[in-house]
Motif scaffolding. Structure first.
Motif, PDB file in Angstrom:
ATOM      1  N   VAL A   1      36.739 -16.203  -0.451  1.00  0.00           N
ATOM      2  CA  VAL A   1      37.286 -17.670  -0.285  1.00  0.00           C
ATOM      3  C   VAL A   1      36.857 -18.261   0.841  1.00  0.00           C
ATOM      4  CG1 VAL A   1      39.412 -19.035  -0.417  1.00  0.00           C
ATOM      5  CG2 VAL A   1      39.028 -17.380  -2.194  1.00  0.00           C
ATOM      6  N   TRP A   2      37.223 -17.383   1.915  1.00  0.00           N
ATOM      7  CA  TRP A   2      36.832 -17.983   3.290  1.00  0.00           C
ATOM      8  C   TRP A   2      35.754 -18.056   3.676  1.00  0.00           C
ATOM      9  CZ3 TRP A   2      38.895 -19.606   7.771  1.00  0.00           C
ATOM     10  CH2 TRP A   2      38.249 -19.487   8.849  1.00  0.00           C
ATOM     11  N   LEU A   3      34.690 -17.130   3.017  1.00  0.00           N
ATOM     12  CA  LEU A   3      33.008 -17.396   3.260  1.00  0.00           C
ATOM     13  C   LEU A   3      32.535 -18.766   2.398  1.00  0.00           C
ATOM     14  CD1 LEU A   3      31.989 -13.848   3.130  1.00  0.00           C
ATOM     15  CD2 LEU A   3      31.717 -15.207   5.183  1.00  0.00           C
ATOM     16  N   VAL A   4      33.064 -18.761   1.569  1.00  0.00           N
ATOM     17  CA  VAL A   4      32.692 -19.916   0.562  1.00  0.00           C
ATOM     18  C   VAL A   4      33.091 -21.210   1.099  1.00  0.00           C
ATOM     19  CG1 VAL A   4      33.272 -21.260  -1.984  1.00  0.00           C
ATOM     20  CG2 VAL A   4      32.829 -18.836  -1.692  1.00  0.00           C
ATOM     21  N   PHE A   5      34.071 -21.275   1.691  1.00  0.00           N
ATOM     22  CA  PHE A   5      34.765 -22.560   2.306  1.00  0.00           C
ATOM     23  C   PHE A   5      34.010 -22.880   3.670  1.00  0.00           C
ATOM     24  CE2 PHE A   5      37.267 -22.584  -1.411  1.00  0.00           C
ATOM     25  CZ  PHE A   5      37.462 -24.024  -1.742  1.00  0.00           C
ATOM     26  N   THR A   6      33.804 -21.819   4.445  1.00  0.00           N
ATOM     27  CA  THR A   6      33.599 -21.845   5.880  1.00  0.00           C
ATOM     28  C   THR A   6      32.370 -21.594   6.450  1.00  0.00           C
ATOM     29  OG1 THR A   6      34.311 -19.730   6.536  1.00  0.00           O
ATOM     30  CG2 THR A   6      35.987 -21.636   6.424  1.00  0.00           C
ATOM     31  N   ALA A   7      31.395 -20.749   5.597  1.00  0.00           N
ATOM     32  CA  ALA A   7      30.310 -20.185   6.187  1.00  0.00           C
ATOM     33  C   ALA A   7      29.514 -21.540   6.512  1.00  0.00           C
ATOM     34  CB  ALA A   7      29.529 -19.363   4.831  1.00  0.00           C
ATOM     35  N   LEU A   8      29.283 -22.429   5.774  1.00  0.00           N
ATOM     36  CA  LEU A   8      28.349 -23.361   5.696  1.00  0.00           C
ATOM     37  C   LEU A   8      28.681 -24.311   7.017  1.00  0.00           C
ATOM     38  CD1 LEU A   8      25.466 -24.715   5.096  1.00  0.00           C
ATOM     39  CD2 LEU A   8      26.886 -26.223   3.621  1.00  0.00           C
TER      40      LEU A   8
ATOM     41  N   LEU B   1      29.773 -15.642  16.354  1.00  0.00           N
ATOM     42  CA  LEU B   1      29.703 -14.827  15.246  1.00  0.00           C
ATOM     43  C   LEU B   1      30.807 -13.627  15.303  1.00  0.00           C
ATOM     44  CD1 LEU B   1      27.918 -14.403  12.537  1.00  0.00           C
ATOM     45  CD2 LEU B   1      26.848 -12.560  13.874  1.00  0.00           C
ATOM     46  N   ALA B   2      31.027 -13.182  16.466  1.00  0.00           N
ATOM     47  CA  ALA B   2      32.232 -12.221  16.336  1.00  0.00           C
ATOM     48  C   ALA B   2      33.444 -12.718  16.127  1.00  0.00           C
ATOM     49  CB  ALA B   2      32.360 -11.568  17.928  1.00  0.00           C
ATOM     50  N   TRP B   3      33.578 -13.995  16.596  1.00  0.00           N
ATOM     51  CA  TRP B   3      34.993 -14.771  16.296  1.00  0.00           C
ATOM     52  C   TRP B   3      35.007 -14.990  15.054  1.00  0.00           C
ATOM     53  CZ3 TRP B   3      35.715 -20.379  16.103  1.00  0.00           C
ATOM     54  CH2 TRP B   3      36.899 -20.924  16.110  1.00  0.00           C
ATOM     55  N   TYR B   4      33.777 -15.439  14.139  1.00  0.00           N
ATOM     56  CA  TYR B   4      33.669 -15.852  12.936  1.00  0.00           C
ATOM     57  C   TYR B   4      34.296 -14.591  11.990  1.00  0.00           C
ATOM     58  CZ  TYR B   4      32.428 -17.700   8.510  1.00  0.00           C
ATOM     59  OH  TYR B   4      32.819 -18.102   7.137  1.00  0.00           O
ATOM     60  N   LEU B   5      33.568 -13.442  12.487  1.00  0.00           N
ATOM     61  CA  LEU B   5      33.725 -12.356  11.449  1.00  0.00           C
ATOM     62  C   LEU B   5      35.534 -11.636  11.740  1.00  0.00           C
ATOM     63  CD1 LEU B   5      30.541 -10.203  12.151  1.00  0.00           C
ATOM     64  CD2 LEU B   5      31.348 -11.313  10.086  1.00  0.00           C
ATOM     65  N   VAL B   6      35.877 -11.906  12.840  1.00  0.00           N
ATOM     66  CA  VAL B   6      37.482 -11.739  12.945  1.00  0.00           C
ATOM     67  C   VAL B   6      38.121 -12.802  12.075  1.00  0.00           C
ATOM     68  CG1 VAL B   6      39.040 -11.622  14.737  1.00  0.00           C
ATOM     69  CG2 VAL B   6      36.975 -10.540  15.513  1.00  0.00           C
ATOM     70  N   LEU B   7      37.830 -14.151  12.191  1.00  0.00           N
ATOM     71  CA  LEU B   7      38.661 -14.998  11.629  1.00  0.00           C
ATOM     72  C   LEU B   7      38.547 -14.552  10.019  1.00  0.00           C
ATOM     73  CD1 LEU B   7      37.748 -18.385  13.092  1.00  0.00           C
ATOM     74  CD2 LEU B   7      39.700 -17.183  13.345  1.00  0.00           C
ATOM     75  N   MET B   8      37.399 -13.915   9.432  1.00  0.00           N
ATOM     76  CA  MET B   8      37.376 -13.667   8.141  1.00  0.00           C
ATOM     77  C   MET B   8      38.296 -12.583   7.721  1.00  0.00           C
ATOM     78  SD  MET B   8      33.683 -12.771   6.150  1.00  0.00           S
ATOM     79  CE  MET B   8      33.671 -11.103   6.485  1.00  0.00           C
ATOM     80  N   VAL B   9      38.841 -11.953   8.660  1.00  0.00           N
ATOM     81  CA  VAL B   9      40.246 -10.840   8.440  1.00  0.00           C
ATOM     82  C   VAL B   9      41.503 -11.413   8.856  1.00  0.00           C
ATOM     83  CG1 VAL B   9      41.029  -8.702   9.411  1.00  0.00           C
ATOM     84  CG2 VAL B   9      38.376  -9.009   8.925  1.00  0.00           C
ATOM     85  N   THR B  10      41.765 -12.235   9.788  1.00  0.00           N
ATOM     86  CA  THR B  10      42.845 -12.596  10.426  1.00  0.00           C
ATOM     87  C   THR B  10      43.385 -13.820   9.691  1.00  0.00           C
ATOM     88  OG1 THR B  10      41.892 -14.000  12.433  1.00  0.00           O
ATOM     89  CG2 THR B  10      42.422 -11.779  12.634  1.00  0.00           C
TER      90      THR B  10
END
Lengths: 539, 322
Positions: free
Chosen positions: A36-43, A201-210
């Motif tokens: 859900v996070w990726l779908v809404f925020t990746a772009l 990118l590191a921050w984004y990946l962390v946000l995908m978890v947190t």
């Protein structure tokens, strides 16, 4: 939303247990949450990060960070439905975003953006659909005790987010080949585009978890608060009993008992006061009311039947009580409080201090032994208690004062004359009773050194008694002279001491004894000076 | 001038110090300690930040005492032969010729000694101890007096080779040179501005007071100073106390006791006495002992220093009894 379909046990939990419950939610649906996070925020992230890297500006990432409440809405929608057995796909959430994602978003993206309660209160707008004054009322209700620790949770997750980002960056830098020129030591001085993009990118990946974790735990806190305030667990229990009774076709009397018990449940009315027509509550009510109503109709029927079948009267009551008392229904938190007074009472291994403590503690209540002629009077016991307390406080105070630099006790005592100064015995009682006679005897024997030693010892002892000054065992003759010169300046006694020490050092260290007459002259001068110091001449 | 009596010796020493204090403003204790070392025949390790006049002191000393002076800047690539000298092949004569190094002098300034590797340091320390240099099997005695003034910077320790304890023990004194007091610094600035003090390392303005012979005569007189047995006992008690102090993991050795005794005699001489008093020991103890003691880790963490431990010992160890 049907409470009967809930995938977890509703119960009033402590806030940390609720957070733990939230982490379990996250762990159970972490893949879906991340998706859900990726779908809404990746772009949006890719666009903003790309723009930020191209222009070497910070604000695109700042915008992404500021929009966090927006990105959290789909996650909350997912968790709130998944908990009740509905698993919307990311595409469904995307399609229905307007239905859950808009209400209250403007406030959350502006003046409420920096609120530490953000995750906890999002439910008010998103799940309950509250607006305006109703939303304010709901917020005030939700923020009532018991404490929900939403602010602490936000700070914790924020800290976790930063730590994980830094850790990820450091880890990656240590693994990246040196050719990429990712040098951590110059990280804050000079950043290449690669470093910039890499950190983002590191921050984004962390946000995908947190972020899913934060939303899930905040949602759990929200649910827990509502369970406390509105007694959802009781409602659910009643519903289940009602259904069971309806299925069994009996149970009016039991419901009567249950309703009576329900009237003592924690604050449902209070919560209802500010209750909007929320979607969640409405759904819950829809799922709750029919069984209750049917239960009531069952109750009416059973009430009529009671008169004709009095033998079955206690069976449903007992069944309901068993259900309420079962481990799976209500509180799972057990507390054991043992008070000192009770433990003392229970303890058979008494000692005198336990007796004293017991008497002190139970003085007001236990008067049973007052008539006992051998018992200790209360006033004595009380006095002993206070005395003990005072002694204890005194000891603590004394210890503190002793440890202070230049402690009180030491200041009061003043300097102490060491037993030996300049290699001479400086104890007052070591001097002969008749100093003049002893001095004459030494001079008669030709022992100038001994005569000067006597004179110097008497001089130092007398001076110290009159003018105490800190002298150590290592102090030499010159140290003594310097100390008294500092203390008394150019006083005649200091001049006399200087002459005496000069004579003494020549005799003692140069092995050149002073003239006998010079020693007598020094003795005579001392005879004139001494009374001013002690009030009497050397005997 | 060659002193014949104690008074003359004290007078001569006083004149030398006066000359030195004219250029080294605000450091009378340093000049006194260097004088003590020079007369006692010991070497000095001077520790202080750059710019406090260490080189000027050495140059001035050489000028005032008419001594030969050499300076070596210790660097990581300095070789032992750069210090002691080496053998050259003379193509004209077809023979080998000894080329003496800068160590062949009276007063050698070893600047930043801890910047050279251990091998080069050891070469110099060997010269300091034996006062002779052997090159290709040939031994050369050094002309007395031979004194090394080695310096090291306490701050910039990167890329240095700290002197081992055994080598530190070869130095008679370790002198700490600190910034001058405000008054002295003001006077120094004023003197440089009005031209009475050269703003360079030029010591030519100083008047020679004596020569090597005079220094040797002073040393000879110092040897004759009376040192009572009770004071020797005091020296030993003091040095042995450094070995037993709980804050120290290394105390002074016998060489420290000897150094204390010899220096105390010189101190007495400079004070115009022909006998040592306990105060002489107390005065020379810090520069003689500070580089021979090693503080334990616990004491270091507690904030103690070698100086504070020494101060403590001088207070606690009983003054000598007569």
């Amino acid at each position: 939303m049907d409470l009967n379909r809930i995938n977890a046990r509703l119960a009033p939990r402590s806030c940390w247990q609720a957070v733990d419950f939230g982490t379990r939610l996250y762990r159970r649906w972490w893949r879906q949450g991340a998706l859900v996070w990726l779908v809404f925020t990746a772009l949006p992230f890719a666009l903003l990060a790309g723009y930020g890297a191209a222009t070497r500006s910070v604000w695109p990432m700042l915008v992404f960070w500021w929009l966090k409440p927006l990105w959290e809405r789909p996650l909350l929608a997912f968790y709130s439905r998944a908990l009740f057995g509905d698993y919307p796909s990311p595409w469904t959430l995307l399609r229905t975003f307007r239905s859950y994602g808009v209400n209250g978003l403007a406030g959350q993206l502006t003046w409420r953006r920096l609120s530490p309660m953000r995750g906890f209160l999002t439910g008010v707008w998103q799940l309950e659909g509250s607006k305006g004054d109703k939303a304010s009322g709901r917020l005030s209700v939700l923020l009532r005790p018991p404490s929900q620790r939403a602010g602490t949770l936000t700070l914790t997750v924020l800290t976790l987010e930063h730590l994980m980002t830094v850790a990820l960056v450091v880890l990656a830098i240590t693994l990246v080949p040196w050719q990429f020129n990712l040098e951590f030591s110059v990280w804050f001085q000079e950043q290449s585009r690669l470093q910039w993009a890499f950190a983002n990118l590191a921050w984004y990946l962390v946000l995908m978890v947190t972020e899913p974790l934060y939303v899930a735990t905040s949602f759990a806190l929200y649910l827990n608060q509502r369970t406390w305030l509105e007694g959802w667990d009781l409602q659910l229990g009643l519903t289940r009993i009602g259904e069971r009774r309806r299925r069994a076709g009996r149970g009016g009397a039991a419901l009567l008992v249950l309703l009576a018990l329900f009237s003592a449940a924690p604050h449902p009315a209070e919560a209802q006061a500010g209750q909007p027509e929320s979607r969640l509550k409405r759904d819950a009510a829809q799922s709750l009311l029919p069984p209750v109503e049917s239960g009531r109709s069952d109750f009416s029927r059973d009430n009529g039947a009671t008169e004709s079948a009095s033998t079955d009267k206690d069976a449903p009551k007992q069944q309901a009580l068993d259900l309420l008392a079962s481990d799976t229904f209500m509180p799972f938190e057990e507390r054991q409080d043992r008070r000192l007074r009770e433990s003392l009472r229970d303890d058979d291994n008494d000692s005198w201090w336990r007796d004293l403590l017991k008497k002190l503690l139970e003085r007001d209540r236990d008067n049973s032994d007052r008539d006992d002629p051998l018992s200790i009077p209360d006033t004595v016991v009380e006095g002993m208690g206070y005395l003990l307390l005072l002694v204890l406080l005194g000891v603590i105070l004394a210890l503190i004062l002793q440890r202070l630099p230049g402690g009180l006790a030491r200041r009061r005592r003043g300097p102490e004359m060491p037993v030996n100064v300049a290699g001479l015995d400086t104890r007052a009682d070591s001097l002969p009773a008749d100093l003049n006679q002893a001095l004459d005897d030494e001079l008669a024997r030709g022992d100038i050194r001994a005569a000067l030693a006597l004179l110097l010892r008497d001089g130092l002892i007398t001076l110290f008694q009159r003018h105490p000054t800190p002298l150590t065992a290592g102090a030499t003759e010159q140290d003594c002279l310097r100390a008294y010169r500092r203390l008394l300046g150019d006083a005649p006694v200091v001049a006399w001491l200087a002459d005496l020490i000069d004579a003494w050092t020549r005799t003692a260290w140069a092995h050149r004894p002073s003239d006998r007459e010079w020693v007598r002259a020094l003795r005579d001068r001392w005879g004139e000076l001494r009374p001013a110091l002690t009030g009497r001449a050397p005997s | 001038m060659t002193p014949r009596t104690i008074e003359e010796a004290a007078e001569l020493a006083n004149r030398i110090e006066t000359q030195l204090n004219q250029v080294l403003i605000g450091q009378p204790a340093v000049t006194r300690q260097v004088m003590l070392a020079l007369i006692t025949g010991g070497h000095v390790l001077i520790e202080g930040v750059p710019g406090l006049g260490k080189t000027l002191l050495a140059r001035s000393l050489a000028r005032v005492l008419e001594l030969d002076f050499q300076r070596i800047q210790f660097t990581p690539d300095l070789m032992p032969s750069d210090v002691t000298g080496h053998v050259l092949f003379d193509s004209q004569t077809g023979d080998f010729r000894v080329r003496k190094g800068p160590a062949f002098t009276n007063l050698l300034l070893a600047d930043e000694i801890n910047r050279a590797p251990a091998k080069t340091q050891a070469a110099l320390l060997e010269v300091m101890q034996e006062r002779q240099i052997t090159i290709e099997g040939e031994t050369f005695e050094l002309d007395p007096p031979f004194v090394v003034l080695a310096t090291q910077n306490p701050l910039d320790q990167e890329g240095t080779y700290p002197l081992p304890e055994a080598e530190l023990d070869r130095f008679l004194f370790k002198i700490l040179i600190d910034y001058p007091e405000l008054e002295d610094e003001t006077r120094m600035v004023e003197m440089v501005l009005d031209g009475s003090l050269p703003d360079s390392l030029d010591a030519e303005q100083l008047t020679p007071v004596t020569n090597a012979e005079g220094i040797l005569a002073l040393a000879h007189q110092a040897e004759a100073v009376i040192l009572d047995r009770a004071i020797i006992d005091y020296i030993l008690r003091l040095v042995r106390a450094t070995r037993e102090h709980p804050s120290l993991i290394q105390g002074g050795g016998p060489r420290a006791s000897i150094a204390l005794a010899r220096t105390a005699k010189t101190q007495a001489l400079l004070a115009g006495r022909d006998f040592v008093i306990p105060d002489d020991i107390k005065q020379v103890a810090p520069p003689v002992l500070r580089h021979r003691l090693r503080l334990g880790v616990d004491a270091d963490i507690e904030g103690q220093t070698v100086e504070s431990v020494l101060e403590q010992l001088l207070e606690q160890v009983e003054a000598p009894r007569q």
